[in-house]
Write an enzyme that holds these catalytic residues in place. Structure first.
Site, mmCIF file in Angstrom:
data_model
loop_
_atom_site.group_PDB
_atom_site.id
_atom_site.type_symbol
_atom_site.label_atom_id
_atom_site.label_comp_id
_atom_site.label_asym_id
_atom_site.label_seq_id
_atom_site.Cartn_x
_atom_site.Cartn_y
_atom_site.Cartn_z
ATOM 1 N N TYR A 172 -7.148 32.153 33.796
ATOM 2 C CA TYR A 172 -6.906 32.127 32.355
ATOM 3 C C TYR A 172 -7.426 33.399 31.696
ATOM 4 C CZ TYR A 172 -6.217 27.077 33.041
ATOM 5 O OH TYR A 172 -5.785 25.834 33.455
ATOM 6 N N LEU A 188 0.651 16.884 26.263
ATOM 7 C CA LEU A 188 1.664 17.100 25.225
ATOM 8 C C LEU A 188 2.843 17.914 25.761
ATOM 9 C CD1 LEU A 188 -0.528 17.835 22.057
ATOM 10 C CD2 LEU A 188 0.550 15.692 22.743
ATOM 11 N N GLY A 228 2.840 21.316 24.524
ATOM 12 C CA GLY A 228 3.019 21.292 23.081
ATOM 13 C C GLY A 228 4.324 20.677 22.618
ATOM 14 N N LEU A 260 5.593 17.692 22.873
ATOM 15 C CA LEU A 260 5.521 16.354 22.280
ATOM 16 C C LEU A 260 4.940 16.352 20.864
ATOM 17 C CD1 LEU A 260 4.577 14.374 25.480
ATOM 18 C CD2 LEU A 260 6.486 13.797 23.965
ATOM 19 N N GLY A 295 6.447 17.937 18.669
ATOM 20 C CA GLY A 295 7.678 18.042 17.897
ATOM 21 C C GLY A 295 7.966 19.431 17.366
ATOM 22 N N LYS A 296 7.077 20.390 17.618
ATOM 23 C CA LYS A 296 7.246 21.700 16.976
ATOM 24 C C LYS A 296 8.366 22.543 17.585
ATOM 25 C CE LYS A 296 3.368 23.708 19.613
ATOM 26 N NZ LYS A 296 1.999 24.251 19.443
#
Length: 350
Positions: A53, A240, A243, A245, A247-248
């Site tokens: 990372y 998610l 990300g 989930l 909705g973005k």
């Protein structure tokens, strides 16, 4: 905050694990400091990072997240014992990490020492193999034909696992790590490590972290059953779906600075028509019952039998606050019924 044992160990970890992979790319040191302080105030004692990372992984971002954590620890040495700190050794395929080679005994020793230096700590609570040397059915390779098994030399793989365990054993004896875990593994991988550790009196695997969410629940029931009965902690990552989930990203939206606005190493394989339709339906369920889409998705993962601690990450403190709040939320029978109906329509949307 609720806590569970980390597999067979005597370590208590919060049901929420603070994911950190955006620190050093999408997030600054100051952002990370704020997230750390907020998470600690909420009772979150479990942090997850990796030598690879920040993400998306590049030579320039390699090791940056561990260094950011190390900077905080160097300023807060008295708080080290409050934290269960997990990191990972990168697997093969990254040319800038040990020339893209396999995880070996030598690589374990080197990477543990390098992570300790970046993290500015004397020990790592949970040291994980980020992905196995063989190709495993993760990162959209779970469809028939996406992975082959008959051309893998299982004896050779087992020998590599034994060498890895022996190196991990040295690190445990020297006090550099307390326990080890797996990531992006399969039931065969878990059980082979268990068999080898028992046969050779080497460290026993304590945990596994795999992708798991409403859009990607392939580990239920078989791998999670395996973990439960073998006392191996199950740690969902990407609850998610990177990300999605929240909705973005519905209908192709790409908010500036969001993860999907960056080029991804494995591509945007989660971005499918079926995924888009499923997310819309989950969003509607959430709105009917007073949840945000993210909270519905996280609360659902949290209530799955066999889940030990869910790894969440956020680029904004407000997102982290919203997500942590989900773990105090209860999905009643009506909500679970509606979620189940959507899930059955879209069981494997990507």
């Amino acid at each position: 905050m609720k806590y569970n044992k980390l597999g067979w160990t005597d370590i208590d970890v919060s049901r929420v694990c603070l994911g950190t992979m955006t620190w050093g790319k999408q997030n600054t040191q100051q952002d990370a400091d704020h997230q750390i302080e907020y998470a600690l105030d909420q009772g979150i004692n479990f942090w997850d990072t990796a030598e690879m990372y920040a993400v998306p992984p590049t030579p320039e971002t390699y090791g940056k997240t561990e260094s950011i954590i190390g900077n905080w620890l160097s300023r807060n040495e008295s708080r080290r014992d409050e934290i269960v700190l997990a990191t990972k050794i990168a697997g093969n395929g990254l040319s800038w990490v040990r020339n893209g080679g396999d995880v070996t005994a030598e690589a374990i020793i080197q990477s543990v020492n390098d992570s300790l230096a970046r993290l500015k700590t004397d020990y790592i609570d949970l040291y994980q193999i980020h992905w196995p040397n063989r190709t495993s059915p993760h990162f959209a390779k779970h469809w028939p034909g996406g992975t082959t098994f008959t051309d893998i030399d299982a004896v050779q793989q087992s020998q590599q696992m034994l060498e890895i365990l022996q190196a991990l054993g040295e690190c445990v004896k020297s006090g550099k790590i307390r326990h080890f875990g797996l990531s992006n593994e399969t039931p065969w991988g878990i059980n082979e490590y268990l068999r080898l550790s028992e046969k050779h009196s080497l460290p026993r695997v304590a945990s596994i972290q795999n992708e798991f969410s409403l859009l990607h629940a392939k580990d239920w029931p078989y791998l999670i059953e395996n973990c439960t009965y073998q006392e191996v902690a199950y740690l969902p990552w990407s609850p998610l779906a990177a990300g999605a989930l929240s909705g973005k990203y519905i209908d192709g939206a790409r908010p500036e600075g969001s993860r999907w606005s960056f080029a991804q190493r494995n591509g945007l394989f989660r971005d499918t028509k079926m995924t888009n339709n499923a997310i819309k339906e989950y969003q509607a369920v959430a709105m009917r019952h007073g949840f945000t889409p993210s909270q519905l998705a996280l609360a659902w993962v949290d209530q799955v039998d066999g889940v030990t601690s869910t790894i969440i990450g956020a680029t904004k403190l407000s997102q982290l606050q919203e997500d942590i709040a989900a773990f105090d939320m209860v999905l009643n029978d009506d909500v679970l019924k509606e979620v189940s109906e959507v899930f059955r329509r879209y069981p494997v949307p990507f």
